[in-house]
Write a protein that holds these residues in place. Structure first.
Motif, PDB file in Angstrom:
ATOM      1  N   ASP A 108       0.712  -1.306  -0.039  1.00  0.00           N
ATOM      2  CA  ASP A 108      -0.209  -0.031  -0.001  1.00  0.00           C
ATOM      3  C   ASP A 108       0.990   1.178   0.068  1.00  0.00           C
ATOM      4  O   ASP A 108       0.528   2.212  -0.648  1.00  0.00           O
TER       5      ASP A 108
ATOM      6  N   TYR B 150       2.782   1.688  -3.523  1.00  0.00           N
ATOM      7  CA  TYR B 150       1.869   2.303  -4.582  1.00  0.00           C
ATOM      8  C   TYR B 150       1.627   3.648  -4.221  1.00  0.00           C
ATOM      9  O   TYR B 150       1.503   4.658  -5.216  1.00  0.00           O
ATOM     10  N   HIS B 151       1.491   3.926  -2.951  1.00  0.00           N
ATOM     11  CA  HIS B 151       1.091   5.435  -2.575  1.00  0.00           C
ATOM     12  C   HIS B 151       2.557   6.282  -2.920  1.00  0.00           C
ATOM     13  O   HIS B 151       2.226   7.326  -3.398  1.00  0.00           O
TER      14      HIS B 151
ATOM     15  N   LYS C 136       2.493   6.911  -6.622  1.00  0.00           N
ATOM     16  CA  LYS C 136       1.455   7.907  -6.955  1.00  0.00           C
ATOM     17  C   LYS C 136       2.027   9.437  -6.607  1.00  0.00           C
ATOM     18  O   LYS C 136       1.960  10.165  -7.472  1.00  0.00           O
TER      19      LYS C 136
ATOM     20  N   PHE D 111       8.831  -0.951  -3.420  1.00  0.00           N
ATOM     21  CA  PHE D 111       8.480  -2.136  -3.956  1.00  0.00           C
ATOM     22  C   PHE D 111       9.357  -3.459  -3.686  1.00  0.00           C
ATOM     23  O   PHE D 111       9.062  -4.630  -3.504  1.00  0.00           O
TER      24      PHE D 111
END
Length: 180
Positions: free
Chosen positions: A110, A113-114, A117, A171
């Motif tokens: 999470d 990905y944040h 972004k 990641f």
């Protein structure tokens, strides 16, 4: 500090003042439309900075780090403005109004990905700022007056690369949950 530097300071303060006023009016005084009006003033602040920077350069100023910073500020404000308002809104609701859910610290994928972004928004901010800087360079049309602007683009691109490298690293090495 010159006029552009002071304008950046005033615009940054103004950005947070209109957001806080918007949230206070929206939630404390229950005036949804008036609160939204204040939140919608943030682009007006960006426009003021753009006008001051353009007028200063038009009047013959040699571009300096503050002119470059104004382009960075505008890019970041446009790209991240909505998410900064949402972030502030969530925390205001929880910590001030004692409503909503507690903001959760992201971990693992999470957070990866944040972070990615955020890097993509940073890329958007760079694109917007770069367009503004290239426009300044083009319209001034004097490399001796725009050297700082070109250097800023190169430095910012390097920083953007570091940002993406850090996001990619999440990641591989994921952010762990905090032990209580």
């Amino acid at each position: 500090m010159n006029l552009v530097a002071w304008t950046i300071v005033v615009c940054e303060i103004g950005f947070w003042v209109v957001i806080l006023l918007g949230l206070l009016i929206r939630y404390m005084f229950k005036r949804e439309k008036l609160g939204l009006f204040f939140l919608a003033l943030t682009p007006v602040i960006d426009l003021v900075l753009l006008i001051v920077t353009a007028v200063d350069l038009y009047n013959g100023a040699t571009a300096n780090r503050f002119h470059a910073l104004s382009a960075i500020y505008l890019g970041v404000s446009i790209a991240f403005g909505k998410s900064m308002i949402r972030w502030t809104d969530e925390r205001f609701l929880y910590y001030v109004k004692k409503q909503g859910t507690k903001p959760i610290r992201k971990t693992g994928m999470d957070y990866a990905y944040h972070s990615m972004k955020g890097s993509i928004l940073h890329l958007l901010a760079y694109a917007i700022g770069a367009i503004i800087i290239v426009a300044m360079i083009y319209f001034i049309d004097d490399t001796t007056r725009t050297k700082v602007l070109s250097g800023t683009l190169e430095l910012w691109l390097f920083i953007l690369g570091i940002d993406f490298a850090i996001s990619i690293s999440y990641f591989i090495w994921q952010r762990p949950k905090k032990e209580k």
